[in-house]
Design a protein around this motif. Structure first.
Motif, PDB file in Angstrom:
ATOM      1  N   SER A 131     -14.020 -14.501  -7.427  1.00 58.72           N
ATOM      2  CA  SER A 131     -14.602 -14.075  -8.694  1.00 58.72           C
ATOM      3  C   SER A 131     -14.353 -12.602  -8.971  1.00 58.72           C
ATOM      4  O   SER A 131     -14.296 -12.193 -10.132  1.00 58.72           O
ATOM      5  N   ASN A 132     -14.197 -11.816  -7.941  1.00 54.44           N
ATOM      6  CA  ASN A 132     -13.974 -10.372  -8.126  1.00 54.44           C
ATOM      7  C   ASN A 132     -12.509 -10.023  -8.256  1.00 54.44           C
ATOM      8  O   ASN A 132     -12.161  -8.844  -8.311  1.00 54.44           O
ATOM      9  N   ILE A 133     -11.633 -11.018  -8.242  1.00 59.08           N
ATOM     10  CA  ILE A 133     -10.199 -10.781  -8.310  1.00 59.08           C
ATOM     11  C   ILE A 133      -9.674 -11.305  -9.635  1.00 59.08           C
ATOM     12  O   ILE A 133     -10.009 -12.413 -10.068  1.00 59.08           O
TER      13      ILE A 133
ATOM     14  N   LEU B  69       0.829  -1.206   0.000  1.00 64.68           N
ATOM     15  CA  LEU B  69       0.000   0.000   0.000  1.00 64.68           C
ATOM     16  C   LEU B  69       0.861   1.254   0.000  1.00 64.68           C
ATOM     17  O   LEU B  69       0.525   2.252  -0.655  1.00 64.68           O
ATOM     18  N   ASP B  70       1.970   1.220   0.729  1.00 65.96           N
ATOM     19  CA  ASP B  70       2.864   2.377   0.729  1.00 65.96           C
ATOM     20  C   ASP B  70       3.443   2.617  -0.657  1.00 65.96           C
ATOM     21  O   ASP B  70       3.533   3.757  -1.129  1.00 65.96           O
ATOM     22  N   ALA B  71       3.816   1.533  -1.358  1.00 66.82           N
ATOM     23  CA  ALA B  71       4.372   1.672  -2.708  1.00 66.82           C
ATOM     24  C   ALA B  71       3.318   2.152  -3.694  1.00 66.82           C
ATOM     25  O   ALA B  71       3.603   2.983  -4.576  1.00 66.82           O
ATOM     26  N   VAL B  72       2.087   1.640  -3.607  1.00 67.34           N
ATOM     27  CA  VAL B  72       1.014   2.060  -4.503  1.00 67.34           C
ATOM     28  C   VAL B  72       0.749   3.552  -4.326  1.00 67.34           C
ATOM     29  O   VAL B  72       0.591   4.305  -5.303  1.00 67.34           O
ATOM     30  N   ALA B  73       0.668   3.997  -3.098  1.00 68.91           N
ATOM     31  CA  ALA B  73       0.399   5.407  -2.850  1.00 68.91           C
ATOM     32  C   ALA B  73       1.554   6.283  -3.299  1.00 68.91           C
ATOM     33  O   ALA B  73       1.353   7.398  -3.791  1.00 68.91           O
ATOM     34  N   ARG B  74       2.779   5.801  -3.162  1.00 66.54           N
ATOM     35  CA  ARG B  74       3.949   6.607  -3.516  1.00 66.54           C
ATOM     36  C   ARG B  74       4.122   6.731  -5.023  1.00 66.54           C
ATOM     37  O   ARG B  74       4.461   7.798  -5.548  1.00 66.54           O
ATOM     38  N   THR B  75       3.911   5.625  -5.766  1.00 70.32           N
ATOM     39  CA  THR B  75       4.139   5.624  -7.223  1.00 70.32           C
ATOM     40  C   THR B  75       2.884   5.929  -8.029  1.00 70.32           C
ATOM     41  O   THR B  75       2.975   6.152  -9.238  1.00 70.32           O
ATOM     42  N   ARG B  76       1.722   5.912  -7.381  1.00 65.85           N
ATOM     43  CA  ARG B  76       0.446   6.134  -8.065  1.00 65.85           C
ATOM     44  C   ARG B  76       0.265   5.184  -9.256  1.00 65.85           C
ATOM     45  O   ARG B  76      -0.127   5.570 -10.358  1.00 65.85           O
TER      46      ARG B  76
ATOM     47  N   VAL C 265      -5.881  -2.231  -2.186  1.00 66.13           N
ATOM     48  CA  VAL C 265      -5.237  -1.676  -3.371  1.00 66.13           C
ATOM     49  C   VAL C 265      -6.262  -0.965  -4.243  1.00 66.13           C
ATOM     50  O   VAL C 265      -6.020   0.113  -4.803  1.00 66.13           O
ATOM     51  N   ALA C 266      -7.462  -1.594  -4.381  1.00 65.13           N
ATOM     52  CA  ALA C 266      -8.518  -0.996  -5.192  1.00 65.13           C
ATOM     53  C   ALA C 266      -8.967   0.337  -4.628  1.00 65.13           C
ATOM     54  O   ALA C 266      -9.315   1.264  -5.377  1.00 65.13           O
ATOM     55  N   MET C 267      -8.975   0.468  -3.288  1.00 56.64           N
ATOM     56  CA  MET C 267      -9.382   1.721  -2.674  1.00 56.64           C
ATOM     57  C   MET C 267      -8.406   2.840  -2.982  1.00 56.64           C
ATOM     58  O   MET C 267      -8.755   4.024  -2.925  1.00 56.64           O
ATOM     59  N   LEU C 268      -7.160   2.492  -3.334  1.00 53.77           N
ATOM     60  CA  LEU C 268      -6.159   3.500  -3.687  1.00 53.77           C
ATOM     61  C   LEU C 268      -6.158   3.782  -5.178  1.00 53.77           C
ATOM     62  O   LEU C 268      -5.299   4.526  -5.673  1.00 53.77           O
ATOM     63  N   GLY C 269      -7.109   3.177  -5.945  1.00 54.56           N
ATOM     64  CA  GLY C 269      -7.236   3.462  -7.376  1.00 54.56           C
ATOM     65  C   GLY C 269      -6.449   2.560  -8.276  1.00 54.56           C
ATOM     66  O   GLY C 269      -6.267   2.880  -9.455  1.00 54.56           O
TER      67      GLY C 269
ATOM     68  N   VAL D 229      -5.097 -11.839   1.776  1.00 55.77           N
ATOM     69  CA  VAL D 229      -4.859 -11.529   0.367  1.00 55.77           C
ATOM     70  C   VAL D 229      -6.067 -10.818  -0.229  1.00 55.77           C
ATOM     71  O   VAL D 229      -5.939  -9.839  -0.978  1.00 55.77           O
ATOM     72  N   LEU D 230      -7.252 -11.313   0.110  1.00 58.11           N
ATOM     73  CA  LEU D 230      -8.465 -10.665  -0.390  1.00 58.11           C
ATOM     74  C   LEU D 230      -8.560  -9.232   0.114  1.00 58.11           C
ATOM     75  O   LEU D 230      -8.906  -8.304  -0.646  1.00 58.11           O
ATOM     76  N   LYS D 231      -8.239  -9.025   1.396  1.00 58.78           N
ATOM     77  CA  LYS D 231      -8.264  -7.671   1.950  1.00 58.78           C
ATOM     78  C   LYS D 231      -7.215  -6.794   1.293  1.00 58.78           C
ATOM     79  O   LYS D 231      -7.422  -5.595   1.095  1.00 58.78           O
ATOM     80  N   LEU D 232      -6.061  -7.399   0.940  1.00 63.24           N
ATOM     81  CA  LEU D 232      -5.014  -6.641   0.286  1.00 63.24           C
ATOM     82  C   LEU D 232      -5.480  -6.147  -1.074  1.00 63.24           C
ATOM     83  O   LEU D 232      -5.247  -4.979  -1.444  1.00 63.24           O
TER      84      LEU D 232
END
Length: 631
Positions: A583-585, A519-526, A555-559, A548-551
């Motif tokens: 099914s949603n992954i 999550l830190d990497a996703v937010a930092r690199t967009r 990630v989806a909440m960060l776009g 894993v499902l929560k992860l």
């Protein structure tokens, strides 16, 4: 009146009663003692040097006739004390009210006079008025002690210099009382008391021929001995007892006839008889004072108790011993107390040595300190070289720790907060050792601390060990951080595409760590896509799968879109058996497919990139134009 005249004792007593009144004593006390004076001196309080300027102003003495012809004199003093302390910009002024209490006993003296005998003033002879509770602090207590010492010094010095001034001449009043002309003769021509009829004192009882030795106690000695609470006895030159006082008879419940001579030996413990007789015989033969200890049988409980006995020889003009006067004291309780004290000290010493703790004692009023051997060992100083004052200790404290030590002591002495702290103290070698100390003061009935005791432990090696452990702990934490970074690597494989390869067992703790890092990497690199590669994961439990499902949801909440690749068959079986809904992954077979999906979703296809690459390579390999060929 006796035979038409006064005895010397009666004459002196009558003169004292007539001449010494409260008003006379008041005037004499005012003349003898200092009335107003200014003194300056230094005072060291908790390591700070203060300069005191003291002004003494005495008031009118109050005199009360006491018992036995003595007078109680109370002299009030108003004091102004100005205190200038180093490090403080403004001086403080304290107003103190003290009273000096003296006992003055007029005594007849020759030839015709009265000597004002002033009892040695003790420390408690200087009393201070109680201030309001809010001002009853440690500093005021130290000021009072300094003022007390200064007042006592001034009073004692004045009394020592006024010995002649304390003699009241009564020859003039006596001559006037007898109707004689005081100017008719010089005072030096007045007859001494011994010439007055009946002035000489004759011994009571049978007359004793002058110069003749006597070994029998007279009535005066018997009367004096029987009034004393201790055991008093006398013996002839041959060692035979010829008198014992009432205290002896009561203690042994015997008659005088049963004890005189050698009857006292019957009360002596049988084991002490040979030694006691030998010591007594040696004193009789040499004339040396008799001192020894033995056990005597007490009548009240029929127990043998320890006694200390001493006797001095009384000699005539020729030097011959005419009488032995001695005293015996029951010291059984004292010996038991001494034995108990020795046992207590031994236990205390054993405790101190076993705990490796140094013991210290601080007499606040006298500003003296006592240190145990262990305390001196901590700073490497011999007892002979130890200063024995608070400043001796304070000067060895590290300069950076002195302020904290002063504040801790002040808070304990004034507010009674617990005193415990660590500080550095200079060893004789120059090295600073780290010590932990704790202590507790004792306050008097006015709330002023007067003494303090405590213990100290050298924790230098402990501190060094703790510092080494802290350094190692920091290294381990750095290594763990590096391992965590390696166990959850984040790779930016394409602009806007991150991948996280996962190896080994995926447990709850590691899943949480993955979430934090990703999550830190996703937010930092967009980024737009995050690929979780589970190719290296061989086992997956329900809790981990839930992580894993929560992860993916986080990630989806960060776009970004989460993609799971590389699910192995055994992991897939676990997911199916657990009934997890994926099914949603977006799941793909391997990392290559995941990267292709991410790039296609970004508008870039692998085929297009390949064609572009081929065109570039074809342009480089195309044949040259015919004009450039060699024909």
């Amino acid at each position: 009146m006796k035979n038409g005249g006064f005895t010397l004792e009666e004459l002196g007593r009558n003169l004292v009663d007539l001449a010494m009144t409260e008003d006379v004593i008041r005037r004499r006390a005012t003349a003898l003692l200092p009335v107003a004076r200014r003194e300056e001196r230094e005072l060291k309080v908790l390591g700070k040097v203060s300069r005191l300027a003291m002004e003494f102003h005495a008031g009118d003495p109050a005199v009360t006739r006491g018992t036995s012809g003595a007078f109680d004199v109370a002299i009030p003093y108003a004091l102004t004390v100005r205190v200038e302390t180093e490090g403080e910009a403004e001086a403080t002024v304290h107003q103190l009210t003290a009273t000096v209490a003296l006992r003055i006993t007029p005594r007849p003296c020759a030839p015709l006079g009265i000597f004002l005998d002033v009892a040695e003033p003790a420390a408690d002879a200087v009393l201070f008025a109680d201030p309001p509770v809010s001002t009853r602090d440690y500093l005021r207590g130290r000021l009072e002690e300094e003022v007390r010492r200064e007042l006592l010094r001034l009073v004692r010095a004045r009394l020592a210099d006024s010995h002649a001034e304390r003699t009241v001449d009564l020859e003039g009043p006596l001559v006037r009382a007898l109707g004689l002309d005081p100017d008719a003769r010089d005072a030096r021509d007045a007859p001494p008391p011994s010439r007055l009829r009946g002035a000489s004192v004759q011994p009571s009882g049978a007359a004793v021929r002058r110069g003749a030795p006597s070994s029998e106690p007279d009535m005066q000695l018997r009367l004096f001995g029987n009034t004393m609470p201790i055991q008093v006895w006398t013996a002839r030159p041959d060692g035979q007892l010829n008198f014992v006082n009432k205290a002896v008879l009561d203690y042994f419940d015997r008659t005088e006839a049963q004890i005189l001579g050698e009857g006292w030996l019957a009360m002596l413990h049988p084991d002490d008889v040979p030694r006691t007789v030998a010591t007594w015989t040696r004193s009789l033969e040499t004339g040396q004072p008799y001192e020894t200890e033995f056990r005597l049988l007490r009548a009240s409980d029929q127990t043998y108790r320890e006694h200390v006995v001493s006797a001095l020889p009384q000699r005539d003009a020729a030097g011959n011993i005419v009488l032995w006067i001695g005293g015996t004291t029951d010291v059984a309780e004292l010996r038991r107390a001494e034995a108990a004290l020795r046992r207590s000290e031994a236990r205390y010493r054993l405790f101190a040595e076993a705990s490796n703790e140094g013991i210290w004692f601080w007499n606040i009023r006298e500003d003296t300190t006592e240190w145990s051997d262990r305390m001196l060992e901590i700073i490497g100083v011999d007892r002979e070289a130890w200063g024995g004052t608070f400043m001796s200790f304070f000067e060895r404290v590290h300069p950076d720790d002195r302020g904290a030590l002063q504040a801790a002591l002040k808070a304990h002495l004034e507010e009674r907060r617990p005193f415990e702290m660590e500080f550095r103290i200079r060893h004789e070698s120059g090295e600073y050792r780290v010590a932990r100390t704790r202590g507790m003061a004792e306050w008097d009935e006015k709330g002023v601390p007067f003494q303090m005791a405590g213990g100290a432990t050298d924790i230098t090696e402990q501190k060094r060990h703790q510092a080494m452990l802290q350094e190692r702990r920091e290294i381990i934490e750095q290594q763990q951080e590096a391992i965590r970074a390696l166990s959850t690597p984040i790779i930016e494989v394409w602009k806007g595409v991150l991948t996280m390869p996962v190896l080994g067992v995926l447990d709850a703790q590691r899943s949480q760590q993955m979430m934090e890092v990703l999550l830190d990497a996703v937010a930092r690199t967009r980024c737009r896509h995050a690929i979780i590669d589970l190719t290296g994961v061989s086992a997956l439990d329900a809790a981990t799968a839930d992580h894993v499902l929560k992860l993916i949801d986080a990630v989806a909440m960060l776009g970004a879109q989460g993609i799971v690749v590389g699910i192995r068959p055994e992991v897939a079986q676990t997911v199916v058996s657990l009934g997890l809904d994926l099914s949603n992954i977006k799941t793909l077979s391997n990392l290559r497919e995941g990267l292709r999906f991410a790039m296609q979703s970004s508008g870039v296809t692998v085929e297009r990139r390949r064609r572009r690459k081929a065109r570039r390579e074809g342009a480089d390999d195309a044949p040259a134009p015919l004009s450039e060929r060699g024909g």
